[in-house]
Design a protein around this motif. Sequence first.
Motif, PDB file in Angstrom:
ATOM      1  N   ASN A  71       0.939  -1.261  -0.127  1.00  0.00           N
ATOM      2  CA  ASN A  71      -0.072   0.131   0.033  1.00  0.00           C
ATOM      3  C   ASN A  71       0.801   1.294  -0.037  1.00  0.00           C
ATOM      4  OD1 ASN A  71      -2.554  -1.401  -0.103  1.00  0.00           O
ATOM      5  ND2 ASN A  71      -2.847  -1.223   2.118  1.00  0.00           N
ATOM      6  N   ARG A  72       1.936   1.366   0.860  1.00  0.00           N
ATOM      7  CA  ARG A  72       2.895   2.404   0.913  1.00  0.00           C
ATOM      8  C   ARG A  72       3.593   2.511  -0.665  1.00  0.00           C
ATOM      9  NH1 ARG A  72       3.879   0.417   6.058  1.00  0.00           N
ATOM     10  NH2 ARG A  72       5.941  -0.571   5.221  1.00  0.00           N
ATOM     11  N   ILE A  77       4.037   5.493  -5.756  1.00  0.00           N
ATOM     12  CA  ILE A  77       3.942   5.534  -7.195  1.00  0.00           C
ATOM     13  C   ILE A  77       2.648   6.685  -7.636  1.00  0.00           C
ATOM     14  CG2 ILE A  77       3.000   4.145  -9.291  1.00  0.00           C
ATOM     15  CD1 ILE A  77       4.560   1.876  -7.915  1.00  0.00           C
ATOM     16  N   ASP A  78       1.583   6.585  -6.985  1.00  0.00           N
ATOM     17  CA  ASP A  78       0.631   7.754  -7.410  1.00  0.00           C
ATOM     18  C   ASP A  78       1.018   9.081  -6.736  1.00  0.00           C
ATOM     19  OD1 ASP A  78      -1.056   5.370  -7.943  1.00  0.00           O
ATOM     20  OD2 ASP A  78      -2.309   5.400  -5.881  1.00  0.00           O
ATOM     21  N   MET A  79       1.900   9.331  -5.797  1.00  0.00           N
ATOM     22  CA  MET A  79       2.473  10.612  -5.527  1.00  0.00           C
ATOM     23  C   MET A  79       3.159  10.969  -6.700  1.00  0.00           C
ATOM     24  SD  MET A  79       1.932  13.136  -3.670  1.00  0.00           S
ATOM     25  CE  MET A  79       0.960  12.470  -2.367  1.00  0.00           C
ATOM     26  N   MET A  80       4.176  10.100  -7.091  1.00  0.00           N
ATOM     27  CA  MET A  80       5.049  10.374  -8.126  1.00  0.00           C
ATOM     28  C   MET A  80       4.474  10.972  -9.541  1.00  0.00           C
ATOM     29  SD  MET A  80       8.266   7.729  -7.876  1.00  0.00           S
ATOM     30  CE  MET A  80       9.208   8.535  -8.779  1.00  0.00           C
ATOM     31  N   LEU A  81       3.467  10.244  -9.786  1.00  0.00           N
ATOM     32  CA  LEU A  81       2.735  10.494 -10.771  1.00  0.00           C
ATOM     33  C   LEU A  81       1.852  11.879 -10.914  1.00  0.00           C
ATOM     34  CD1 LEU A  81       0.982   7.034 -11.656  1.00  0.00           C
ATOM     35  CD2 LEU A  81       2.869   8.232 -12.977  1.00  0.00           C
ATOM     36  N   TRP A  93       7.463   2.894 -11.089  1.00  0.00           N
ATOM     37  CA  TRP A  93       7.964   1.539 -10.648  1.00  0.00           C
ATOM     38  C   TRP A  93       9.298   1.433 -10.672  1.00  0.00           C
ATOM     39  CZ3 TRP A  93       6.364  -2.614  -7.964  1.00  0.00           C
ATOM     40  CH2 TRP A  93       7.151  -3.801  -8.114  1.00  0.00           C
ATOM     41  N   ASN A  94       9.997   1.522 -11.812  1.00  0.00           N
ATOM     42  CA  ASN A  94      11.203   1.470 -12.215  1.00  0.00           C
ATOM     43  C   ASN A  94      12.192   2.571 -11.298  1.00  0.00           C
ATOM     44  OD1 ASN A  94      11.869  -0.975 -13.712  1.00  0.00           O
ATOM     45  ND2 ASN A  94      10.556   0.028 -15.251  1.00  0.00           N
ATOM     46  N   LEU A  95      11.682   3.496 -10.891  1.00  0.00           N
ATOM     47  CA  LEU A  95      12.231   4.580 -10.169  1.00  0.00           C
ATOM     48  C   LEU A  95      12.622   3.925  -8.751  1.00  0.00           C
ATOM     49  CD1 LEU A  95      11.017   7.949 -11.669  1.00  0.00           C
ATOM     50  CD2 LEU A  95      13.424   7.052 -11.881  1.00  0.00           C
ATOM     51  N   LEU A  96      11.388   3.532  -8.373  1.00  0.00           N
ATOM     52  CA  LEU A  96      11.181   3.447  -6.852  1.00  0.00           C
ATOM     53  C   LEU A  96      11.624   1.557  -6.380  1.00  0.00           C
ATOM     54  CD1 LEU A  96       7.737   4.462  -5.955  1.00  0.00           C
ATOM     55  CD2 LEU A  96      10.021   5.463  -5.124  1.00  0.00           C
ATOM     56  N   THR A 121      17.473   4.340  -4.239  1.00  0.00           N
ATOM     57  CA  THR A 121      17.974   5.868  -4.598  1.00  0.00           C
ATOM     58  C   THR A 121      16.615   6.448  -5.156  1.00  0.00           C
ATOM     59  OG1 THR A 121      20.148   5.284  -5.427  1.00  0.00           O
ATOM     60  CG2 THR A 121      19.183   7.445  -6.126  1.00  0.00           C
ATOM     61  N   ASP A 122      16.285   7.671  -4.506  1.00  0.00           N
ATOM     62  CA  ASP A 122      14.813   8.215  -5.017  1.00  0.00           C
ATOM     63  C   ASP A 122      15.039   9.333  -6.183  1.00  0.00           C
ATOM     64  OD1 ASP A 122      15.690  10.586  -3.941  1.00  0.00           O
ATOM     65  OD2 ASP A 122      14.513  10.527  -2.117  1.00  0.00           O
TER      66      ASP A 122
END
Length: 170
Positions: A71-72, A77-81, A93-96, A121-122
């Motif tokens: 869930n986190r 992912i939703d926040m990045m979008l 997904w690939n960034l996280l 790495t964020d």
Amino acid sequence: KRTPPNIHLYKGNFVHKVLEDLFALTRMPDVQAFMDNEMKKWNPPQAIIDNTEDIDFHKRETEQILKNYTNRLVSKIDMMLLEGKAKGKSHAWNLLRPKLREHRIKDERLDLIGIVDAIETDFNENVYVIDYKTSKLFRHVLPEDYIRQVTIYAYLYFVKNGKLPQYVCI
């Protein structure tokens, strides 16, 4: 000295394996379907089972640990979008997803080895050295052993990379 097999060790190893398998995927799966499928593999050896009630409890608890984690992850992912930091779910997904999992780091001089669960790495290039824990013994405090462990991991990361991680996470 090895810890004798027990349900807590099985549960911790199970969660680690599920997360390893999840992050080995290069494309974002339907996370809930993936977790449902992984939980079908829950099968502790008979030798560590005290009674059926305990096993059912530990299975439900393991499902909840994985659900909370995913869930986190989906929320990140939703926040990045939302913030425009990723072009789509696959990009986020690939960034996280951790690039290094179950990574062994050694300091030859001290003859010290650490097995880090994940190094991430964020999008701001912050480095996170992560150690997953499934124990619920220490919900409100961090035991000195945990703090010592991640401190050693940060040191080993420094030895290998010439810089400290910005964060260590338990």
